[in-house]
Structure formats: C-alpha cells, structure tokens
Write a protein that holds these residues in place. Structure first.
Motif, mmCIF file in Angstrom:
data_model
loop_
_atom_site.group_PDB
_atom_site.id
_atom_site.type_symbol
_atom_site.label_atom_id
_atom_site.label_comp_id
_atom_site.label_asym_id
_atom_site.label_seq_id
_atom_site.Cartn_x
_atom_site.Cartn_y
_atom_site.Cartn_z
ATOM 1 N N PRO A 1 0.838 -1.210 0.000
ATOM 2 C CA PRO A 1 0.000 0.000 0.000
ATOM 3 C C PRO A 1 0.866 1.251 0.000
ATOM 4 C CG PRO A 1 -0.053 -1.098 2.149
ATOM 5 C CD PRO A 1 0.625 -2.028 1.204
ATOM 6 N N GLY A 2 0.475 2.222 -0.820
ATOM 7 C CA GLY A 2 1.247 3.448 -0.946
ATOM 8 C C GLY A 2 2.335 3.393 -2.002
ATOM 9 N N TRP A 3 2.403 2.316 -2.762
ATOM 10 C CA TRP A 3 3.453 2.148 -3.769
ATOM 11 C C TRP A 3 3.491 3.315 -4.752
ATOM 12 C CZ3 TRP A 3 7.432 -1.261 -4.441
ATOM 13 C CH2 TRP A 3 8.046 -1.315 -5.703
ATOM 14 N N THR A 4 2.328 3.839 -5.128
ATOM 15 C CA THR A 4 2.278 4.902 -6.146
ATOM 16 C C THR A 4 2.190 6.302 -5.554
ATOM 17 O OG1 THR A 4 -0.133 4.741 -6.321
ATOM 18 C CG2 THR A 4 1.162 3.349 -7.795
ATOM 19 N N ASP B 1 1.878 15.109 -10.220
ATOM 20 C CA ASP B 1 0.592 15.242 -10.919
ATOM 21 C C ASP B 1 -0.542 14.951 -9.954
ATOM 22 O OD1 ASP B 1 -1.177 15.632 -13.111
ATOM 23 O OD2 ASP B 1 0.343 14.806 -14.458
ATOM 24 N N ARG B 2 -1.769 15.036 -10.450
ATOM 25 C CA ARG B 2 -2.948 14.860 -9.614
ATOM 26 C C ARG B 2 -3.028 13.435 -9.069
ATOM 27 N NH1 ARG B 2 -7.312 16.082 -14.231
ATOM 28 N NH2 ARG B 2 -5.667 17.572 -14.738
ATOM 29 N N SER B 3 -3.609 13.293 -7.896
ATOM 30 C CA SER B 3 -3.653 11.999 -7.226
ATOM 31 C C SER B 3 -4.487 10.979 -7.989
ATOM 32 C CB SER B 3 -4.200 12.159 -5.811
ATOM 33 O OG SER B 3 -5.521 12.688 -5.830
ATOM 34 N N SER B 4 -5.474 11.436 -8.762
ATOM 35 C CA SER B 4 -6.335 10.498 -9.495
ATOM 36 C C SER B 4 -5.567 9.683 -10.518
ATOM 37 C CB SER B 4 -7.476 11.250 -10.181
ATOM 38 O OG SER B 4 -6.974 12.253 -11.053
ATOM 39 N N PHE B 5 -4.398 10.167 -10.952
ATOM 40 C CA PHE B 5 -3.607 9.409 -11.905
ATOM 41 C C PHE B 5 -3.089 8.106 -11.306
ATOM 42 C CE2 PHE B 5 -2.835 13.323 -14.580
ATOM 43 C CZ PHE B 5 -3.443 12.798 -15.707
ATOM 44 N N ARG B 6 -3.102 7.995 -9.996
ATOM 45 C CA ARG B 6 -2.646 6.747 -9.378
ATOM 46 C C ARG B 6 -3.502 5.565 -9.824
ATOM 47 N NH1 ARG B 6 -1.825 7.814 -3.032
ATOM 48 N NH2 ARG B 6 -1.149 5.608 -3.156
ATOM 49 N N TRP B 7 -4.780 5.818 -10.102
ATOM 50 C CA TRP B 7 -5.638 4.737 -10.594
ATOM 51 C C TRP B 7 -5.179 4.263 -11.975
ATOM 52 C CZ3 TRP B 7 -8.917 1.900 -7.874
ATOM 53 C CH2 TRP B 7 -9.360 2.407 -6.651
ATOM 54 N N SER B 8 -4.787 5.189 -12.826
ATOM 55 C CA SER B 8 -4.273 4.803 -14.135
ATOM 56 C C SER B 8 -2.982 4.005 -13.998
ATOM 57 C CB SER B 8 -4.028 6.049 -15.000
ATOM 58 O OG SER B 8 -5.236 6.702 -15.304
ATOM 59 N N LEU B 9 -2.117 4.428 -13.095
ATOM 60 C CA LEU B 9 -0.846 3.736 -12.891
ATOM 61 C C LEU B 9 -1.071 2.304 -12.426
ATOM 62 C CD1 LEU B 9 1.123 6.592 -11.073
ATOM 63 C CD2 LEU B 9 1.451 5.814 -13.431
ATOM 64 N N VAL B 10 -1.982 2.136 -11.478
ATOM 65 C CA VAL B 10 -2.274 0.800 -10.963
ATOM 66 C C VAL B 10 -2.981 -0.042 -12.024
ATOM 67 C CG1 VAL B 10 -3.574 -0.492 -9.231
ATOM 68 C CG2 VAL B 10 -2.304 1.552 -8.565
#
Length: 382
Positions: A246-249, A256-265
């Motif tokens: 948890p917290g890897w990204t 950039d915006r935090s919502s991009f973490r969903w794209s990364l995952v």
C-alpha cells in the motif's frame, strides 16, 4: 539474471522478477507520474525517459522485460492494432535486440490482442522473433489465480539460450477450485460505469482494474459488501489487489494529480504473476508435451501456443499456473472505501433496469437500498 525493463510503468513486472531473485539494471518509462514512482521504488537504477531515443541496452542485460502499451490492442481502447501509435512502440524492442542479442525477452499485454484483427498483433510478434532465431511461447494467465482480481493477460517468453520457453510457461497448471458465494456472505465487485452491455461482475473479487482516462479521471470498480454497502475501494487496496505494498504509487502525487494513481495501478503488471514467471525463468520445470497440438495456418490464436522444431503448436492449458489461497475480498480490504455516490448509483441503476442483462438475484434490490441510504446524505450535503 539482470533485467532491462522497458515501458516499465510502476515496475510491476520488474518487482515480480526481483522477488524471484532477478535484478533490474535499467528502466525506461516516459510518463512522468510513473517515473516518479520508479525513482522512489527502484533507487539507483538508471531510468531513461523515451524508448524511441534509447540507443542500446546495458551490456550485461540477460532479460528484456516489456509490458508494452495496450491502448491500441485493448477492447476498451482504440483498437487500432499493433500498427497504432502507442502499441506500435513495441517495434523498439526488436530494434534493441537487433543491436544486442538479449538471451531472454518477456512481453506482456492484454488478451484481446489474440482476437483483434484476427490476432494480427501476435502474428507480427511471433514472426519477428522467428526471424531472429528466438524460440517463443505465450500463455494467457489470470491474476485471479494469485489474488482477488480477475485479470487476463498474455505473457510471451522468447529465448536464445538453453531455456525452453515452454518449460517456463507450461510447467505449472492448477485447477480452479469450486467457489460458492452469496450476496449475504461475500463481497462482489462490478463496474458501476457499465450496466447496459456488461457489468464486469466478480464474485468474491473485483473486475479488471482499468487505467482510467487520459485526463486523470479515475476508474475504480464498485464493491457490494455483504452488509449491503456499496463502496469504491481505496487506492491503497487497489495497489494491494495488484500485489504492491500500500502506498506504492504515492510518489506520483509529487508531479501530478492523485487520481492518476488509478491509471498507474490499472496499467500495471500483477506482481505475483511476474514473480511466478521469474521463478520459472530461474528454475524451469517440464512442459507436458501431451498438451501440444499442431497449429494450422490461418487459425485463430489460442489461449496458449509455442514455436518448436515441429512448427507452431497450440497448447491445451488453463489460465491458472497455480492457485494461491486467499482471504475473502471483504476481509482482505484494509482501508475504508468511499461509498458510491447517489448520483453514480442512480445512473448505474437506470442503465441496469433498462438493459436486458441478467443480474444475481437480489443484486438490484441492494443497489436500490444503497441509493435510498445515499439520497438523504446527498441532499444534506447540498
């Protein structure tokens, strides 16, 4: 072995290989949020920004690993095919191995590539490896065999050394256990953005995590919990459902915006799948040759296949190399999710009720009950 990771994303393929004992010596990734994650999680490993400008691989590279872009090959993407501007970047893999004959190449992509344009993408890849003298094999593997996410991906292994890729990909095969779930006892994942043509329904699991949109709109699934609540999971649990800590990204939020973490995952390779593959690269097993059948020309690509001295072969094998026992999904979740909003629930319910889809008995009733709970909260907030 020493790994050069191309299109590395947030390092799912490379992390899995590392857990199997291999070591990254070079990474390449162009997207800045992903690069921030790689710099945090793989400190000291050289990181190139643009594969088209990467002139050569390190001399000691033994594995070239590449989860190349899927946007042109995905059923949910642009479906432009292997010639598309994004997925076509895989040509750089062959440009680089023409300069340096890397002994092992590992590619990963969406399983829809086997169907799109009659499997033209796989045909191009196989022909390119055959022209260069590589032996090859591929297999569709479902992440659900390792954790609570249904996610089918193609893994292709090509080799020049004494490793037979068939003994890497086909040495393990597990039976899917029977699983009985009910809405009262288990969590069920689905995509609340659907409801007319599909649902992504996943008993005791979640449907495939998606990469969201190019403008940073997150695309988490919904989870119907046994108590009737419907939530969107926390990003940290999404990371765990891909096999990351948890917290890897989290480092992506610095650029950039935090919502991009969903794209990364959503773009990432599932870590335990890559770990299994890495262990078999280190210690190949033995493929059951009785599973192999000649693959006729102009035949649709099957779920698993290989090249051999006898020509191309279809391999009869499942999508679960092994099956790891795991906690039920509602017990696995460690972080409070976000209740699905009344607006999102209402939109999903409207689409679902007007569709011809069949739903699990009682599912829509629970969606309506969730909406009844959320409506007063929405009005109060306004």
């Amino acid at each position: 072995m020493k790994v050069a990771g191309l299109f590395a994303g947030i390092g799912g393929l490379e992390l899995g290989l590392a857990r199997a004992g291999h070591h990254s010596v070079h990474l390449c990734e162009i997207w800045e949020p992903a690069r921030a994650v790689l710099q945090k999680q793989f400190p000291g490993v050289p990181l190139s920004p643009d594969i088209s400008k990467l002139e050569d691989l390190p001399e000691d590279t033994e594995i070239l690993a590449a989860g190349f872009p899927c946007q042109d090959l995905s059923q949910a993407g642009r479906t432009h095919g292997i010639e598309g501007s994004r997925s076509g970047l895989v040509s750089n893999v062959f440009r680089l191995i023409d300069k340096r004959r890397v002994p092992v190449v590992v590619l990963e992509n969406v399983s829809f590539m086997l169907q799109l344009n009659r499997g033209q993408a796989m045909t191009r890849l196989v022909e390119a490896f055959e022209e260069r003298g590589y032996r090859w094999a591929y297999r569709v593997v479902n992440s659900l065999a390792f954790l609570q996410q249904r996610r089918e991906r193609v893994f292709l292994v090509a080799t020049l050394n004494d490793i037979d890729p068939r003994d890497v990909l086909f040495a393990d095969n597990a039976e899917w256990p029977e699983q009985t779930t009910s809405l009262e006892t288990h969590a069920h994942g689905f995509y609340w953005t659907e409801g007319t043509r599909g649902l992504g329904w996943a008993p005791n699991g979640i449907p495939t995590l998606k990469n969201g949109s190019t403008v940073g709109i997150s695309s988490p699934p919904a989870i119907l919990l046994p108590n009737g609540n419907i939530i969107k999971p926390d990003i940290r649990d999404a990371e765990r459902l891909q096999g990351f800590e948890p917290g890897w990204t989290a480092a992506a939020e610095s650029v950039d915006r935090s919502s991009f973490r969903w794209s990364l995952v959503g773009n990432a390779v599932t870590v335990p799948v890559a770990e299994w593959l890495g262990k078999r690269l280190a210690e190949p097993g033995k493929c059951d040759r009785e599973r192999e059948r000649p693959l006729a020309d102009n035949t649709r690509w099957p779920k698993a296949a290989a090249g051999s001295d006898l020509g191309r072969l279809a391999v009869e094998i499942g999508s679960a190399p092994l099956y790891r026992e795991r906690a039920d999904l509602h017990e696995f979740l460690n972080f409070p999710g976000t209740p699905l909003s009344s607006r999102a629930t209402r939109g999903f319910l409207k689409r679902a009720e007007s569709s011809s889809l069949r739903f699990a008995p009682g599912f829509l009733d629970r969606v309506r009950a969730h909406l009844d709970t959320m409506e007063p909260l929405s009005i109060a907030a306004q």
